[in-house]
Motif scaffolding. Structure first.
Motif, short mmCIF file in Angstrom:
data_model
loop_
_atom_site.label_atom_id
_atom_site.label_comp_id
_atom_site.label_asym_id
_atom_site.label_seq_id
_atom_site.Cartn_x
_atom_site.Cartn_y
_atom_site.Cartn_z
N MET A 1 49.87 18.08 51.83
CA MET A 1 49.92 19.23 52.73
C MET A 1 49.92 20.50 51.88
O MET A 1 50.55 20.54 50.82
CB MET A 1 51.16 19.19 53.61
N GLU A 2 49.22 21.52 52.35
CA GLU A 2 49.21 22.81 51.66
C GLU A 2 49.80 23.87 52.59
O GLU A 2 49.39 24.01 53.74
CB GLU A 2 47.80 23.22 51.26
N ILE A 3 50.78 24.60 52.06
CA ILE A 3 51.39 25.71 52.78
C ILE A 3 50.97 27.00 52.08
O ILE A 3 51.09 27.12 50.85
CB ILE A 3 52.93 25.62 52.78
N ARG A 4 50.48 27.95 52.84
CA ARG A 4 50.11 29.25 52.30
C ARG A 4 51.10 30.31 52.78
O ARG A 4 51.47 30.34 53.95
CB ARG A 4 48.69 29.63 52.71
N VAL A 5 51.51 31.16 51.85
CA VAL A 5 52.43 32.25 52.16
C VAL A 5 51.78 33.56 51.74
O VAL A 5 51.38 33.72 50.58
CB VAL A 5 53.79 32.08 51.45
N ARG A 6 51.65 34.46 52.68
CA ARG A 6 51.04 35.76 52.42
C ARG A 6 52.13 36.80 52.22
O ARG A 6 53.02 36.96 53.06
CB ARG A 6 50.13 36.16 53.57
N VAL A 7 52.08 37.49 51.09
CA VAL A 7 53.07 38.52 50.75
C VAL A 7 52.34 39.86 50.67
O VAL A 7 51.38 40.01 49.91
CB VAL A 7 53.76 38.21 49.41
N ARG A 8 52.80 40.83 51.47
CA ARG A 8 52.12 42.13 51.55
C ARG A 8 53.06 43.26 51.14
O ARG A 8 54.22 43.29 51.54
CB ARG A 8 51.61 42.39 52.96
N ASN A 9 52.54 44.16 50.35
CA ASN A 9 53.23 45.41 50.01
C ASN A 9 52.84 46.42 51.09
O ASN A 9 51.75 46.97 51.07
CB ASN A 9 52.80 45.89 48.63
N ILE A 10 53.73 46.65 52.04
CA ILE A 10 53.35 47.44 53.20
C ILE A 10 53.84 48.89 53.16
O ILE A 10 53.48 49.68 54.02
CB ILE A 10 53.87 46.79 54.50
N ALA A 11 54.66 49.26 52.16
CA ALA A 11 55.20 50.62 52.18
C ALA A 11 55.30 51.27 50.81
O ALA A 11 55.27 52.50 50.73
CB ALA A 11 56.57 50.63 52.85
N ARG B 1 49.51 39.03 31.24
CA ARG B 1 49.52 38.68 32.66
C ARG B 1 50.03 39.87 33.46
O ARG B 1 51.01 40.50 33.10
CB ARG B 1 50.43 37.48 32.90
N ASP B 2 49.34 40.18 34.54
CA ASP B 2 49.81 41.19 35.49
C ASP B 2 49.63 40.62 36.88
O ASP B 2 48.54 40.62 37.44
CB ASP B 2 49.02 42.49 35.33
N HIS B 3 50.70 40.07 37.40
CA HIS B 3 50.69 39.47 38.74
C HIS B 3 51.71 40.23 39.57
O HIS B 3 52.89 39.87 39.63
CB HIS B 3 51.03 37.98 38.67
N ARG B 4 51.26 41.33 40.18
CA ARG B 4 52.14 42.18 40.97
C ARG B 4 51.47 42.52 42.29
O ARG B 4 50.25 42.40 42.44
CB ARG B 4 52.48 43.46 40.21
N LEU B 5 52.27 42.97 43.23
CA LEU B 5 51.76 43.35 44.54
C LEU B 5 51.31 44.80 44.50
O LEU B 5 52.14 45.71 44.39
CB LEU B 5 52.85 43.18 45.61
N PRO B 6 50.01 45.07 44.57
CA PRO B 6 49.55 46.46 44.51
C PRO B 6 49.91 47.23 45.77
O PRO B 6 50.18 46.64 46.82
CB PRO B 6 48.03 46.32 44.35
N ALA B 7 49.93 48.54 45.66
CA ALA B 7 50.21 49.38 46.82
C ALA B 7 49.22 49.06 47.93
O ALA B 7 48.01 49.02 47.70
CB ALA B 7 50.13 50.85 46.44
N ALA B 8 49.73 48.82 49.14
CA ALA B 8 48.92 48.49 50.31
C ALA B 8 48.11 47.22 50.11
O ALA B 8 47.13 46.99 50.82
CB ALA B 8 47.99 49.66 50.67
N GLY B 9 48.51 46.38 49.16
CA GLY B 9 47.78 45.15 48.88
C GLY B 9 48.57 43.92 49.27
O GLY B 9 49.73 44.00 49.71
N ALA B 10 47.94 42.77 49.12
CA ALA B 10 48.57 41.50 49.50
C ALA B 10 48.11 40.39 48.58
O ALA B 10 47.05 40.48 47.95
CB ALA B 10 48.23 41.16 50.95
N MET B 11 48.92 39.35 48.50
CA MET B 11 48.58 38.14 47.76
C MET B 11 48.94 36.93 48.61
O MET B 11 49.95 36.95 49.31
CB MET B 11 49.32 38.09 46.42
N THR B 12 48.11 35.91 48.53
CA THR B 12 48.38 34.67 49.25
C THR B 12 48.68 33.58 48.23
O THR B 12 47.85 33.27 47.38
CB THR B 12 47.17 34.26 50.11
N GLU B 13 49.89 33.05 48.31
CA GLU B 13 50.32 32.00 47.39
C GLU B 13 50.19 30.64 48.08
O GLU B 13 50.44 30.51 49.28
CB GLU B 13 51.78 32.24 46.96
N ARG B 14 49.79 29.64 47.31
CA ARG B 14 49.54 28.30 47.85
C ARG B 14 50.50 27.29 47.24
O ARG B 14 50.70 27.28 46.03
CB ARG B 14 48.09 27.88 47.58
N PHE B 15 51.07 26.46 48.09
CA PHE B 15 52.00 25.42 47.67
C PHE B 15 51.50 24.08 48.21
O PHE B 15 51.31 23.93 49.41
CB PHE B 15 53.41 25.71 48.20
#
Length: 356
Positions: free
Chosen positions: A202-212, A283-297
């Motif tokens: 099973m794959e779970i995806r989690v979306r993390v957004r920098n909204i402010a 390595r630069d793995h950060r949440l950019p301003a107004a951006g999002a990343m989707t992580e997969r487990f």
């Protein structure tokens, strides 16, 4: 004359810029490892009065400060005299500012006459070419003075964001060095997974957004910050099927966790979080301003799984790691205040149709 402003500043990061035990320990290590060369680089933005009054100088030696502590004025860190005394910028990073000596309190800095307050770091230039950056960039942008590698890019992150068109730093960060206004900054969302049967993956995806935030998360000393995503899956019998983002005895995320931040390489190609050793960005793995990343487990469902499944995701933050904080306490021979964990965002989801 300004009691409200003084009260706001007194409880700010600016007022603690030179006093926090972690900074003093980190500065001690940097000063010793660089034979005193890093002192002015740090002090220009953490204790300007300490630098310009001659209390901190190149190759000054840490033992000298222990014998002659900083004056009360210098120990106050970033005072009114800095932000209100800047009359020019000679660059956009590394303390590239010029101060007006008339705006400093000479009586509080008896170590030397402050006749020339032109920053000794002002010749260091940032690779940023935007001429409209605010004075904040003088201390919230930095490059390694030896390698030229950008190591703090908060203002340039804002410049590259959609917020730069109509939102300034002080619109979110009140004046006098106070932290940003409280509110929801990050959104965490668990996306509905595809169907999976017992015994299958099973794959779970989690979306993390920098909204402010108008800059990346984390920002500033990103190499020291801890921002990580914890994800846990349990079945209806209470059995834990999957867990990522757990912590060790120091409270630091375990290897394999999804973390956000930067990692540098030193001259020998080894990973490092020490600014003075940074030669290249690894390595630069950060949440950019107004951006999002989707992580997969991805994980395997046991054959006897009992549905429905409970999925929980939580984004957590600490200013510095537990192991590093304890190490700094040993280095400084002083107790370090605890680094509290903050929950920046979380979500939960019930997954039906599995093992039912």
């Amino acid at each position: 004359c300004h009691p409200a402003e003084l009260a706001a500043w007194s409880d700010s990061a600016h007022a603690q810029a030179a006093a926090r035990p972690f900074y003093r320990a980190w500065f001690k290590m940097a000063d010793q490892r660089t034979n005193g060369e890093i002192g002015p680089f740090c002090a220009g933005c953490h204790t300007p009065i300490g630098l310009f009054s001659g209390q901190i100088r190149s190759r000054w030696g840490w033992k000298g400060q222990e014998q002659s502590p900083l004056s009360p004025a210098a120990a106050q860190g970033v005072t009114c005299a800095l932000c209100h005394g800047i009359v020019a910028l000679t660059g956009e990073a590394n303390g590239a500012y010029v101060l007006d000596p008339a705006r400093l309190d000479h009586a509080s800095t008896p170590h030397s006459p402050l006749s020339d307050l032109h920053s000794p770091l002002s010749t260091l230039q940032s690779p940023i070419s935007n001429p409209h950056s605010p004075p904040c960039a003088a201390c919230h942008e930095a490059t390694n003075p030896a390698s030229g590698l950008p190591v703090m890019t908060t203002v340039s992150e804002w410049q590259a964001s959609p917020y730069a068109a109509d939102t300034a730093c002080v619109d979110c960060h009140p004046a006098h060095g106070q932290p940003a206004q409280k509110g929801e900054v990050v959104a965490v969302e668990i996306l509905p997974p595809a169907d999976a049967s017992p015994g299958q993956d099973m794959e779970i995806r989690v979306r993390v957004r920098n909204i402010a935030a108008g800059h990346s998360l984390p920002t500033g000393a990103s190499e020291l910050r801890q921002l990580w995503l914890e994800m846990r899956v349990t079945d209806a019998a209470g059995r834990e099927l999957y867990h990522s983002g757990g912590v060790d005895d120091f409270g630091d995320p375990l290897p394999g966790s999804v973390t956000y931040g930067v990692v540098w390489q030193d001259a020998d190609g080894h990973p490092t979080d020490r600014l003075w050793e940074a030669e290249r960005l690894l390595r630069d793995h950060r949440l950019p301003a107004a951006g999002a990343m989707t992580e997969r487990f991805r994980f395997s469902l046991p054959a006897d799984v009992v549905g429905p499944l409970q999925v929980q995701a939580r984004l957590q933050f600490r200013r510095a790691g537990g192991y590093l904080t304890e190490l700094m306490g040993i280095y400084l021979a002083e107790a370090m205040p605890p680094n509290e964990v903050e929950v920046w965002g979380e979500d939960a989801l019930v997954v039906d149709g599995v093992g039912e």
